[in-house]
Design an enzyme around this catalytic site. Structure first.
Site, PDB file in Angstrom:
ATOM      1  N   SER A 106     -55.335  30.488 -53.772  1.00 35.70           N
ATOM      2  CA  SER A 106     -54.413  30.099 -52.706  1.00 35.70           C
ATOM      3  C   SER A 106     -54.507  31.092 -51.539  1.00 35.70           C
ATOM      4  O   SER A 106     -55.574  31.209 -50.942  1.00 35.70           O
ATOM      5  CB  SER A 106     -52.990  29.995 -53.286  1.00 35.70           C
ATOM      6  OG  SER A 106     -52.115  29.379 -52.378  1.00 35.70           O
ATOM      7  N   ASP A 157     -53.299  18.113 -54.341  1.00 34.68           N
ATOM      8  CA  ASP A 157     -52.692  19.359 -53.842  1.00 34.68           C
ATOM      9  C   ASP A 157     -51.759  19.041 -52.669  1.00 34.68           C
ATOM     10  O   ASP A 157     -52.207  18.516 -51.643  1.00 34.68           O
ATOM     11  CB  ASP A 157     -53.823  20.312 -53.399  1.00 34.68           C
ATOM     12  CG  ASP A 157     -53.332  21.722 -53.144  1.00 34.68           C
ATOM     13  OD1 ASP A 157     -52.180  21.875 -52.692  1.00 34.68           O
ATOM     14  OD2 ASP A 157     -54.100  22.670 -53.391  1.00 34.68           O
ATOM     15  N   HIS A 188     -51.641  22.040 -56.724  1.00 33.00           N
ATOM     16  CA  HIS A 188     -52.028  23.370 -56.230  1.00 33.00           C
ATOM     17  C   HIS A 188     -52.215  24.348 -57.391  1.00 33.00           C
ATOM     18  O   HIS A 188     -52.969  25.310 -57.258  1.00 33.00           O
ATOM     19  CB  HIS A 188     -50.966  23.883 -55.253  1.00 33.00           C
ATOM     20  CG  HIS A 188     -51.465  24.977 -54.356  1.00 33.00           C
ATOM     21  ND1 HIS A 188     -52.486  24.793 -53.437  1.00 33.00           N
ATOM     22  CD2 HIS A 188     -51.103  26.283 -54.247  1.00 33.00           C
ATOM     23  CE1 HIS A 188     -52.723  25.928 -52.791  1.00 33.00           C
ATOM     24  NE2 HIS A 188     -51.893  26.853 -53.271  1.00 33.00           N
TER      25      HIS A 188
HETATM   26  C1  MLT Z   1     -51.602  30.333 -47.073  1.00 32.72           C
HETATM   27  O1  MLT Z   1     -50.596  30.538 -46.426  1.00 32.72           O
HETATM   28  O2  MLT Z   1     -52.507  31.159 -47.228  1.00 32.72           O
HETATM   29  C2  MLT Z   1     -51.727  28.981 -47.712  1.00 32.72           C
HETATM   30  O3  MLT Z   1     -50.789  28.116 -47.189  1.00 32.72           O
HETATM   31  C3  MLT Z   1     -51.621  29.054 -49.190  1.00 32.72           C
HETATM   32  C4  MLT Z   1     -50.283  29.578 -49.607  1.00 32.72           C
HETATM   33  O4  MLT Z   1     -50.126  30.758 -49.709  1.00 32.72           O
HETATM   34  O5  MLT Z   1     -49.377  28.776 -49.838  1.00 32.72           O
END
Ligand code: MLT
Length: 205
Positions: A106, A157, A188
């Protein structure tokens, strides 16, 4: 030396196994991905920094303006800071230069991707788990030659738009990376299918 990130380091036990850089997701910490890394490559050395940005107490590797909305200057600055840490920590812990493989989830996958785009010398390859396009900037031509990257996405996701897997692959392929794409029937969060595909990817390196 710029060892500014709080981090965990575990030495490797198998010199043939690549050292791994572990980059956790939003709200995680430097311990999160250690069990996954041990499943994927038991003998690898592990370098696992803690994100140094706090979003209402949730640790991240760069600040964001909103969910999925990013400031390129902030992302660039944090990417270079992490790259400088990686080089300093690799020297201190005597990690073989040019062998480090990132495993990011992520937000951690997102900064692994921007490392490949902006500081390709820091990584030999990467497993990007649920990444999205954060910097819409192709890698410099030839800068990722010989580097293998796995993008593992979730078909359902709710955070990552469905076209980002192909877009990110194209940005990395612009630098001549070899990009493998995998889509799990998942959201996710990671599933056992992601673990199997990541293990296959790492065993082929
Ligand atoms: C981010 O902010 O890097 C992406 O949206 C993934 C997350 O951290 O939710």
């Amino acid at each position: 030396m710029n060892l500014s990130y709080h981090h965990v380091f575990q030495p490797g036990t198998d010199p043939a196994a690549p050292p791994l850089l572990l980059l956790h997701g939003t709200g995680g910490n430097e311990h999160d991905l250690v069990p996954l890394a041990r499943q994927l490559s038991p003998g690898s050395a592990l370098l696992s920094p803690r994100g140094d940005v706090s979003e209402h107490g949730a640790r991240r590797f760069f600040a964001r303006l909103a969910e999925g909305v990013f400031d390129p200057a902030e992302v660039t600055r944090r990417t270079h800071a992490l790259a400088d840490f990686i080089l300093a920590a690799s020297a201190q812990h005597r990690l073989a230069p040019g062998r480090l493989i990132a495993i990011g989830f992520s937000n951690g996958a997102n900064i692994a991707a921007t490392l490949l785009q902006l500081r390709p010398e820091t990584l030999a390859g990467a497993i990007l788990l649920r990444p999205m396009v954060v910097l819409n900037q192709p890698a410099t031509s030839g800068s990722l030659q010989g580097k293998n990257i796995l993008i593992s996405s979730g078909a359902h996701d709710p955070i990552v738009p469905s076209d980002h897997q192909a877009k990110l692959a194209a940005l990395l392929e612009a630098g001549s990376a070899t990009v493998a794409r995998h889509t799990a029937l998942a959201g996710h969060n990671l599933t056992s299918v992601d673990v199997v595909s990541a293990r296959q990817f790492i065993s082929r390196l």
